[in-house]
Motif scaffolding. Structure first.
Motif, short mmCIF file in Angstrom:
data_model
loop_
_atom_site.label_atom_id
_atom_site.label_comp_id
_atom_site.label_asym_id
_atom_site.label_seq_id
_atom_site.Cartn_x
_atom_site.Cartn_y
_atom_site.Cartn_z
N LEU A 35 0.65 -1.41 0.07
CA LEU A 35 -0.36 0.07 -0.16
C LEU A 35 1.08 1.40 0.13
CD1 LEU A 35 -2.44 1.94 0.20
CD2 LEU A 35 -2.91 1.25 2.44
N LEU A 36 1.67 1.42 0.43
CA LEU A 36 2.79 2.52 0.08
C LEU A 36 3.49 3.31 -0.27
CD1 LEU A 36 3.45 5.41 2.65
CD2 LEU A 36 5.84 3.21 3.37
N ARG A 37 3.84 1.81 -1.25
CA ARG A 37 4.59 1.84 -2.69
C ARG A 37 3.14 2.27 -3.37
NH1 ARG A 37 6.34 -3.24 -6.10
NH2 ARG A 37 4.00 -2.78 -6.14
N GLU A 38 2.49 2.29 -3.19
CA GLU A 38 1.15 2.03 -4.35
C GLU A 38 0.78 3.86 -4.08
OE1 GLU A 38 -0.04 0.88 -6.92
OE2 GLU A 38 2.15 -0.52 -6.69
N LEU A 39 0.85 3.97 -2.74
CA LEU A 39 0.53 5.52 -2.87
C LEU A 39 1.30 6.41 -2.74
CD1 LEU A 39 -0.67 5.09 0.94
CD2 LEU A 39 -1.92 5.42 -0.88
N LEU A 40 2.87 5.91 -3.11
CA LEU A 40 4.08 7.06 -2.72
C LEU A 40 3.82 7.44 -4.66
CD1 LEU A 40 6.50 5.89 -0.93
CD2 LEU A 40 5.26 8.42 -0.23
N LEU A 41 3.68 6.24 -5.27
CA LEU A 41 3.60 5.65 -6.85
C LEU A 41 2.79 6.80 -7.26
CD1 LEU A 41 5.42 4.43 -9.36
CD2 LEU A 41 4.06 2.52 -9.19
N VAL A 42 1.51 6.83 -7.54
CA VAL A 42 0.25 7.56 -7.64
C VAL A 42 0.63 8.83 -7.15
CG1 VAL A 42 -1.83 7.40 -8.10
CG2 VAL A 42 -1.25 5.67 -7.73
N ALA A 43 1.27 9.62 -5.98
CA ALA A 43 1.30 10.84 -5.31
C ALA A 43 2.39 11.08 -6.64
CB ALA A 43 2.02 10.53 -4.30
N GLY A 44 3.57 10.27 -6.29
CA GLY A 44 4.25 11.22 -7.74
C GLY A 44 4.08 11.22 -9.21
N LEU A 45 3.14 10.61 -9.58
CA LEU A 45 2.98 10.52 -10.71
C LEU A 45 2.21 11.53 -10.83
CD1 LEU A 45 2.44 6.48 -11.73
CD2 LEU A 45 4.02 8.10 -13.00
N PHE A 46 1.35 11.82 -10.12
CA PHE A 46 0.37 13.10 -9.85
C PHE A 46 0.91 14.20 -10.35
CE2 PHE A 46 -2.46 16.10 -7.75
CZ PHE A 46 -3.77 16.24 -8.45
N LEU A 47 2.42 14.63 -9.18
CA LEU A 47 2.82 16.03 -9.13
C LEU A 47 3.66 15.91 -10.04
CD1 LEU A 47 4.28 15.57 -5.89
CD2 LEU A 47 2.47 17.15 -6.19
N VAL A 48 4.33 14.93 -10.89
CA VAL A 48 5.05 14.86 -12.01
C VAL A 48 4.08 15.64 -13.08
CG1 VAL A 48 6.08 13.75 -13.95
CG2 VAL A 48 6.75 13.18 -11.94
N TYR A 49 2.97 14.82 -13.45
CA TYR A 49 2.40 15.49 -14.43
C TYR A 49 1.49 16.41 -14.46
CZ TYR A 49 -2.42 15.82 -16.93
OH TYR A 49 -3.43 16.26 -17.67
N LYS A 50 1.28 17.27 -12.59
CA LYS A 50 0.82 18.29 -12.56
C LYS A 50 1.79 19.45 -13.02
CE LYS A 50 -2.65 19.75 -11.05
NZ LYS A 50 -3.67 20.46 -12.05
N SER A 51 3.25 18.92 -12.34
CA SER A 51 4.21 20.33 -12.90
C SER A 51 4.41 20.49 -13.90
CB SER A 51 5.96 19.65 -12.01
OG SER A 51 5.12 19.93 -10.47
#
Length: 284
Positions: A35-51
């Motif tokens: 779960l922790l890995r998935e949360l970090l992965l999804v959050a990271g992908l979202f931040l990269v996309y927004k940036s």
């Protein structure tokens, strides 16, 4: 005569029945990712996309030139004008402003929460489908980001075409600032492709693939309603949704190897009758 009847007796089921080898475990029962890995992965992908989207902001002249091209392409293809759908929202018989405000709310509040809820449900109930859906959404989003950077596009609400208004600014609610250049929260020149539609279509496809209900095809109402909303509010062109569909199709084809197989329950139901036949033959 006895020697001749013996083989026939064996053929009729006196010999021990051959049991079929057990079916391989279904990928539906795959281990759930941490779960922790998935949360970090999804959050990271979202931040990269927004940036990345914000990097494409500010190309005002190019965005409006591309908008005129898209508008002309749609007329060349004889696609209906975006104002046709918007007129239905603005002129709802007896509904006043309620219909257009509902469409604005749907545009602002359903897109991201619905996709998150979809991924959470798959993670908890269909782990193999979750991995497949997450990879597909990530691929579509990455491709969309590249296109946003390469082809900045002003939405139809900015064109000033007759019959088109910015329903978010006029009726509310809206997720965008009044001045695109001063909007630090979103890139308003990232109309193509429409991730509102692309994600909604993936949600419908994922739920249809992960469930077995006869009513599961009703999930297609989500992308259909999303399409009417994004066009009716003049936030997207028809072509934005067509390009999003094409990107999703390419992502699904590229990730074909990751498609989940039939559910374990479905395999079990198909294997039960053959097992019963084999046991019945062994008991004769």
């Amino acid at each position: 005569m006895a020697a001749r009847t013996e083989p026939s007796a064996r053929a009729s089921g006196d010999a021990p029945a051959r049991r079929r080898p057990p079916a391989p475990p279904a990928r539906q029962s795959a281990a759930r990712p941490p779960l922790l890995r998935e949360l970090l992965l999804v959050a990271g992908l979202f931040l990269v996309y927004k940036s990345g989207r914000l990097l494409a902001n500010g190309h005002t002249g190019e965005a409006f030139r591309n908008a005129r091209h898209v508008w002309d392409w749609e007329r060349f293809l004889h696609l209906p004008g975006e104002g046709l759908v918007q007129s239905l929202l603005l002129n709802g018989d007896g509904l006043g402003d309620w219909l257009v405000r509902t469409a604005n709310t749907y545009y602002a509040a359903v897109h991201f929460p619905a996709t998150v809820a979809f991924l959470v449900w798959l993670y908890l109930r269909r782990p193999a489908h979750y991995v497949w859906a997450r990879r597909t959404l990530a691929a579509v989003t990455a491709a969309a980001l590249v296109l946003h950077l390469a082809f900045p596009l002003a939405p139809p609400r900015m064109l000033g075409e007759p019959g088109l208004v910015d329903t978010g600014q006029v009726y509310g609610p809206t997720v965008y600032g009044a001045a695109p250049a001063a909007d630090t929260m979103a890139n308003q020149f990232a109309a193509m492709p429409s991730l509102h539609f692309g994600w909604a279509l993936m949600v419908a496809i994922g739920l249809i693939a992960a469930t077995r209900s006869r009513l599961r095809w009703l999930w297609l109402l989500h992308p259909l309603l999303t399409l009417l909303v994004i066009v009716g509010t003049a936030n997207h062109y028809w072509l934005d949704s067509l390009v999003a569909s094409a990107l999703l199709g390419l992502a699904l084809a590229a990730l074909r190897w990751a498609w989940p197989t039939a559910s374990g329950a479905g395999r079990a139901r198909r294997s039960v009758p053959s097992d019963r036949v084999a046991l019945a033959g062994a008991g004769r």
